[in-house]
Scaffold this motif. Structure first.
Motif, PDB file in Angstrom:
ATOM      1  N   GLN A  21       0.781  -1.229   0.000  1.00 42.98           N
ATOM      2  CA  GLN A  21       0.000   0.000   0.000  1.00 42.98           C
ATOM      3  C   GLN A  21       0.820   1.290   0.000  1.00 42.98           C
ATOM      4  N   ILE A  28      -4.496   3.590   6.651  1.00 48.18           N
ATOM      5  CA  ILE A  28      -3.563   2.640   6.054  1.00 48.18           C
ATOM      6  C   ILE A  28      -2.401   2.327   6.981  1.00 48.18           C
ATOM      7  N   PHE A  50      -8.993  -1.365  -0.210  1.00 54.46           N
ATOM      8  CA  PHE A  50      -7.644  -1.182  -0.735  1.00 54.46           C
ATOM      9  C   PHE A  50      -7.627  -0.838  -2.215  1.00 54.46           C
TER      10      PHE A  50
END
Length: 434
Positions: free
Chosen positions: A340, A386, A429
């Protein structure tokens, strides 16, 4: 006395985040003048219109691009240049080594051709550079490169920011965008403090080649059992477009497909293991990685040169200062688990460009503190989401013992069985909202 050059936006850093910031600004606000400061000398220079080609020494490390990131890159006309150099992920398999928990997410479940793509930084740098140069010509934009240069002095003034470079050139701008990476020297010069949490893990990076043309009875399933049903299921996984996230007690191992029989590997190990693993001959390295990961991706037959670095979570206490904003790794560096990091930085850039465009459209000073506060306020939730989630995964899967293992197993099984939960996880995501 050196002449002072003036710009609307100055970008410090000609890497991926810096290039993308320039691309976004030229797409959305082509009237702005832009300067990019980059310490690595470009390989080629194009003097036309006083612009230079930003050919940074990008390496062969690979990055995962989420579906949402692809949408933004397509919106900014970058994706057509990058797509031929990227490899699609159509299935993502998450598992906990030694336990039955497993989650499989497929692009077809969400009516997509791919969940995301994987691309080498070298190829991304080439595609971004090509897109930027095309944009400059098409939009007749005013962009100037200062390279090889470093910032030596920063003066934050009420109406502008003034920079003195290492060759004594002086440039000013309404806004400075710091896109220098995790060890940002300008962030340190500005005395923007950071909080750092070191993980007891280091990442070993390599590209590997596998042999998938083996008999199914010679390939162990993700759970290392010999169930024929599991083998039959796994034969569908070896299609060249499956990404694996494999959790072990030493840390996660990610296999990202980069060709039909190749993967980019991020192997998280304990710090005391790094020297021994890095010193192994290639054949022994392949065998040890195979032992740690299993045979789900095939038999490892070849590896590239390896690199390693310690893992941790670093966050800037503030991502703004007077006429300064931080984006990408200059603002936050996270564990590579779930891939990520770059996607989070891309959303920084997208939201910043959005705020600058809003300021330009409303005749507002783009470096005004109110504009910067809007940028920070708009990014806090996503960054916290995140960084918090990746931190939780790292810690949760590092715990040893029966109870943590049972908890992980139940979580992965629930994610696999409960459609609404899996959809939330996947869309969480894949989102590109900024």
């Amino acid at each position: 006395m050196n002449k002072t050059s003036q710009y609307d936006v100055i970008i410090s850093g000609g890497g991926l985040s810096g290039l993308l910031t320039a691309i976004g600004l030229i797409n959305e606000t082509p009237e702005l003048s832009i300067a990019i400061i980059e310490p690595v000398k470009p390989i080629t220079v194009n003097s036309t219109n006083n612009t230079q080609q930003a050919t940074k020494n990008f390496d062969d490390r690979c990055l995962a691009l989420s579906y949402g990131s692809l949408q933004l890159l397509n919106h900014w006309h970058v994706w057509p240049q990058l797509k031929p150099l990227a490899w699609p992920i159509k299935t993502i398999i998450t598992s906990d080594r030694g336990h039955i928990g497993k989650t499989i997410m497929r692009a077809a479940q969400y009516d997509l051709n791919a969940m995301g793509y994987v691309a080498a930084m070298r190829n991304m740098g080439a595609a971004f550079t090509q897109s930027l140069n095309t944009l400059i010509q098409d939009k007749n934009s005013n962009l100037t490169w200062y390279t090889p240069n470093n910032i030596k002095q920063v003066s934050q003034q009420p109406e502008q920011i003034q920079l003195v470079l290492d060759d004594q050139q002086t440039i000013t701008g309404k806004l400075l965008v710091v896109a220098e990476g995790g060890n940002s020297p300008t962030r340190q010069t500005l005395k923007i403090s950071t909080s750092t949490q070191a993980y007891e893990q280091s990442a070993i990076i390599a590209n590997i080649q596998v042999n998938k043309n083996n008999k199914i009875n010679d390939v162990l399933s993700l759970d290392e059992t010999h169930s024929q049903n599991k083998h039959n299921g796994e034969s569908q996984q070896l299609n060249g477009h499956t990404a694996f996230e494999r959790f072990t007690t030493s840390g996660p191992i990610a296999f990202l497909p980069i060709d039909k029989d190749q993967y980019s590997v991020v192997w998280s190990v304990k710090p005391e293991q790094v020297e021994q693993i890095m010193g192994l001959p290639d054949t022994d390295f392949c065998q040890q990685l195979q032992s740690a990961f299993g045979h789900a991706g095939g038999v490892i037959v070849k590896t590239s040169k390896r690199e390693s670095y310690p893992l941790g979570l670093t966050k800037a206490e503030s991502i703004i200062s007077d006429r300064v904003v931080l984006v990408g790794n200059s603002a936050h560096t996270i564990h590579p688990i779930a891939g990520q990091g770059f996607n989070l930085g891309l959303r920084d850039v997208a939201y910043l460009v959005k705020q600058i465009k809003h300021g330009v459209d409303n005749n507002v000073d783009i470096g005004a503190f109110s504009v910067l506060q809007q940028y920070q306020a708009g990014r806090v939730k996503d960054i916290s989401r995140i960084t918090g989630f990746t931190d939780l995964l790292v810690k949760m899967f590092a715990l040893e013992g029966r109870l943590p293992a049972l908890t992980r197993t139940l979580g992965l099984l629930a994610l696999q069985k409960v459609t609404s939960l899996q959809q939330w996880f996947a869309l969480h995501f894949m989102s590109s909202k900024v």
